[in-house]
Enzyme design. Structure first.
Site, mmCIF file in Angstrom:
data_model
loop_
_atom_site.group_PDB
_atom_site.id
_atom_site.type_symbol
_atom_site.label_atom_id
_atom_site.label_comp_id
_atom_site.label_asym_id
_atom_site.label_seq_id
_atom_site.Cartn_x
_atom_site.Cartn_y
_atom_site.Cartn_z
ATOM 1 N N ASP A 124 0.863 -1.182 0.000
ATOM 2 C CA ASP A 124 0.000 0.000 0.000
ATOM 3 C C ASP A 124 0.901 1.234 0.000
ATOM 4 O O ASP A 124 1.814 1.337 0.838
ATOM 5 C CB ASP A 124 -0.897 0.005 1.244
ATOM 6 C CG ASP A 124 -1.912 1.126 1.200
ATOM 7 O OD1 ASP A 124 -2.844 1.048 0.392
ATOM 8 O OD2 ASP A 124 -1.766 2.088 1.983
ATOM 9 N N ASP A 165 -35.074 3.907 -23.572
ATOM 10 C CA ASP A 165 -34.450 3.120 -24.637
ATOM 11 C C ASP A 165 -35.423 2.987 -25.807
ATOM 12 O O ASP A 165 -36.569 3.425 -25.728
ATOM 13 C CB ASP A 165 -34.023 1.743 -24.117
ATOM 14 C CG ASP A 165 -32.739 1.252 -24.791
ATOM 15 O OD1 ASP A 165 -32.598 1.464 -26.012
ATOM 16 O OD2 ASP A 165 -31.890 0.669 -24.100
ATOM 17 N N GLY A 202 -38.054 5.695 -26.620
ATOM 18 C CA GLY A 202 -37.602 6.810 -27.435
ATOM 19 C C GLY A 202 -36.201 6.566 -27.964
ATOM 20 O O GLY A 202 -35.507 5.646 -27.535
ATOM 21 N N ASP A 203 -35.784 7.402 -28.895
ATOM 22 C CA ASP A 203 -34.447 7.348 -29.481
ATOM 23 C C ASP A 203 -33.655 8.510 -28.900
ATOM 24 O O ASP A 203 -34.011 9.679 -29.104
ATOM 25 C CB ASP A 203 -34.548 7.469 -31.003
ATOM 26 C CG ASP A 203 -33.211 7.324 -31.705
ATOM 27 O OD1 ASP A 203 -32.193 7.771 -31.141
ATOM 28 O OD2 ASP A 203 -33.186 6.775 -32.821
ATOM 29 N N PHE A 204 -32.572 8.205 -28.164
ATOM 30 C CA PHE A 204 -31.886 9.304 -27.458
ATOM 31 C C PHE A 204 -31.164 10.261 -28.394
ATOM 32 O O PHE A 204 -30.708 11.323 -27.976
ATOM 33 C CB PHE A 204 -30.965 8.792 -26.341
ATOM 34 C CG PHE A 204 -29.941 7.756 -26.732
ATOM 35 C CD1 PHE A 204 -28.888 8.063 -27.575
ATOM 36 C CD2 PHE A 204 -30.001 6.476 -26.204
ATOM 37 C CE1 PHE A 204 -27.925 7.122 -27.901
ATOM 38 C CE2 PHE A 204 -29.044 5.522 -26.520
ATOM 39 C CZ PHE A 204 -27.997 5.843 -27.369
ATOM 40 N N ARG A 244 -21.975 2.210 -20.634
ATOM 41 C CA ARG A 244 -21.587 1.512 -21.871
ATOM 42 C C ARG A 244 -22.249 2.144 -23.107
ATOM 43 O O ARG A 244 -22.677 1.464 -24.022
ATOM 44 C CB ARG A 244 -21.932 0.022 -21.787
ATOM 45 C CG ARG A 244 -21.250 -0.696 -20.648
ATOM 46 C CD ARG A 244 -21.470 -2.202 -20.674
ATOM 47 N NE ARG A 244 -20.558 -2.818 -21.620
ATOM 48 C CZ ARG A 244 -20.954 -3.487 -22.704
ATOM 49 N NH1 ARG A 244 -22.235 -3.605 -22.981
ATOM 50 N NH2 ARG A 244 -20.078 -4.047 -23.508
#
Length: 636
Positions: free
Chosen positions: A88, A481, A506-508, A523
């Site tokens: 450490d 999504d 929905g479509d971001f 991700r």
């Protein structure tokens, strides 16, 4: 004192490094030590006010790290180490231990404090020698020490300070600098062991090994205590501070002849019998790496782990019958899986049976809560074909989706290939697998109690959202999504419904985002081109009011873009996006008005960064950090 003479003394003994630090691994590997890496699960929650000096804290933390691994391995890995090494490292100036900077202003304050001054770097090291008694009892002898190195910074001009800060290097390093990289230009002199500042005091460590193994026979040395059954001064239990251990994924549980450390780009220190320096073991293991992956993929696709999970153990013939495969082929598959640490082979009376390892039961059985089965099948069915055309991908610089599947690389839910529900579900199951395994660590990475509403953009099945609501009572999460994803998410509903999680289609890129005071991008950013990210982040920036949070979860490259290899190998799929370091993500988000507040390396598949939308009229820190009597942050 050289390490090589000690090597022969370690012949036939299992040496373990209880650290995932790539710098410590590199230092010890370069010295010729053959060892296995098993990162410690010890949570560093020791009360710092109990230690008079910073080095005492470093030594105790190193000891607890090593003891945790020594006590875990006989039960979790089914093998007993002979030596476990824990370390450490901390840096201190003016009585304070400097943490990793939270933003550029914090880095400026740290480096300004170090400018023109001498400071100390302490590394505590613990060598735990394990002795197996009759039965299941274990005895542990602990040898610990610390090394101090004095480092003097030159007087740093404002121009030099900001040039170094803007390089991005200080942001993930305690004290705000890395002596082995650009930070070395700030250093006027070093008094003591340079490698101690990097993260491990090799010279002092070698001397301690010499004392342990090379003492004269008549002296009351540790060597005599190793070789005899004489009573030891024993440490048989972890201290109260070490008992708070949280299980994490991806520790090494395989036989040391087939050790792999994927996140560190190391294909395994070999057993002592294979310690010849003129044999390229790491290259040989890389040559066999694709075979190991395909063994895992095939065993998963044939549901070997599911079959073995349905019974305590099965014979070769029983497994072959249940997976509808030849006895010869099944035997070779099972033997390969045993060699990789995925299965166990046990003699029972006059027959041999096979069973899952604990790790396989937890992560490879398809209906396990933490199963990676869906993602493994995705790797077999989608990623493997793409990588079989890697030469073309490198030459052409584009995805090989069309060569591998006969169609261009479009979004999976827009492509006609994915018109069948079963194919959509297979893809969602892969994403669901990763989210289940990483969700808890990402959800608990930061204190999010100040936020009441969150939106998980591209949150797929909601696995991450459910972990967030568990970790933060009172937080409601909207999963946003594509309509097709929201429609299919019914196949992944948890056993217990959570009314704090809702779903919006929905479509971001095209549609308005739901309003929230915390947004999650897990991700997402690595997948898209800079142009598309500009569209998404500009939209987010407009939606967010000052103080609004943004949690980013990705694989973070180190500043030298060397590790983890997982991220760099993933980039070879040639998607339009790219992998980034924490500094690169910070710069990307800063352009859209988000300021970095915290970074958390989780030791899981994904790490996390927390950003806050800044009020352009108020440059003060929006989220304060509590202070302690000794503020601590490790170099590693």
């Amino acid at each position: 004192m050289l390490l090589n003479p000690v090597i022969s003394k370690l012949s036939g003994k299992l040496v373990v490094l209880a650290s995932a630090s790539p710098r410590r691994l590199e230092i010890l590997s370069n010295a010729g030590l053959r060892f296995e890496v098993v990162p410690s699960w010890f949570k560093e929650t020791l009360d710092k006010s109990l230690f008079k000096n910073p080095y005492e804290y470093a030594v105790e933390t190193a000891k607890q790290k090593a003891l945790e691994v020594a006590q875990r391995m006989p039960f979790k890995h089914l093998k007993t180490p002979d030596i476990v090494i824990g370390a450490d490292t901390v840096v201190t100036v003016d009585g304070l231990i400097l943490e990793k900077p939270t933003d550029k202003q914090d880095a400026y304050r740290m480096l300004s404090r170090l400018s023109g001054k001498e400071h100390s770097v302490f590394t505590g090291v613990a060598i735990v020698i394990c002795h197996e008694n009759t039965g299941t009892d274990m005895d542990y002898k602990v040898v610990d020490f610390y090394e101090e190195t004095k480092v003097k910074f030159a007087e740093l001009s404002e121009e030099m300070l900001w040039e170094y800060i803007n390089s991005g290097e200080p942001m993930d390093k305690a004290g705000g600098y890395g002596i082995q990289a650009l930070g070395g230009m700030l250093v006027e002199y070093v008094q003591g062991d340079f490698l101690n500042v990097v993260g491990f005091p090799l010279n002092h460590f070698c001397k301690q090994l010499g004392l342990i193994f090379n003492s004269p026979p008549e002296s009351p040395s540790l060597k005599n205590k190793w070789d005899s059954d004489a009573s030891w001064t024993l440490v048989n239990s972890l201290s109260e501070g070490a008992a708070n251990v949280e299980v994490k994924l991806l520790e090494n549980g395989k036989d040391c002849s087939r050790t792999s450390m994927q996140d560190q780009n190391v294909m395994g220190p070999e057993c002592a019998k294979c310690s010849r320096q003129d044999v390229p073991h790491s290259i040989i293991n890389l040559l066999d790496g694709f075979k190991a992956s395909k063994t895992l993929f095939t065993a998963s696709k044939l549901k070997v782990f599911d079959v073995l999970n349905s019974s305590e153990s099965l014979t070769l013939e029983e497994v072959a019958g249940q997976i509808n495969a030849s006895v010869l082929g099944t035997e070779r598959l099972l033997e390969a899986a045993v060699s990789l640490g995925l299965l166990e082979r046990v003699k029972q009376r006059d027959t041999t049976v096979y069973r899952n390892t604990e790790q396989a039961s937890r992560f490879l059985v398809s209906d396990s809560p933490m199963s990676l089965h869906g993602y493994i099948l995705h790797c077999n069915d989608m990623v493997w074909p793409l990588f079989s055309h890697l030469e073309n991908a490198v030459v052409e610089g584009i995805s090989q989706h069309e060569r591998a599947f006969g169609k261009k690389n479009e979004d999976v839910f827009q492509d006609a290939y994915y018109s069948k529900d079963e194919v959509k579900i297979r893809f969602m199951d892969a994403m669901h697998s990763i989210a289940r395994v990483t969700g808890k660590d990402v959800a608990t990475a930061f204190d999010l109690s100040s936020y009441k509403t969150a939106c998980d953009i591209g949150g797929c099945t909601g696995a991450m959202a459910y972990e967030l609501t568990k970790a933060h009572p009172g937080l409601s999460v909207i999963v946003f999504d594509l309509p097709q994803v929201i429609e299919m998410r019914r196949h992944f509903k948890p056993k217990e419904e959570d009314d704090m999680v809702s779903f919006v289609a929905g479509d971001f890129f095209k549609d308005d985002l739901p309003k929230a005071d915390l947004y999650i991008l897990a991700r997402i950013l690595h997948d898209w081109s800079d142009e598309k990210l500009h569209v998404l982040l500009s939209k987010l920036s407009k939606m967010c009011t000052p103080g609004c949070g943004l949690l980013v979860s990705e694989i973070f490259l180190d500043e030298e873009r060397k590790r983890p290899s997982r991220a760099l190998l993933q980039a070879l799929s040639m998607t339009e996006g790219k992998q980034r370091s924490t500094t690169e993500y910070s710069d990307l988000l800063e352009k859209h008005g988000f300021t970095l507040r915290h970074i958390q390396h989780t030791d899981n598949l994904l790490d996390a960064m927390l950003f806050v939308k800044e009020d352009p009229n108020d440059k003060r820190t929006l989220l304060g950090c509590s202070s302690a009597s000794i503020e601590t942050a490790e170099l590693e």
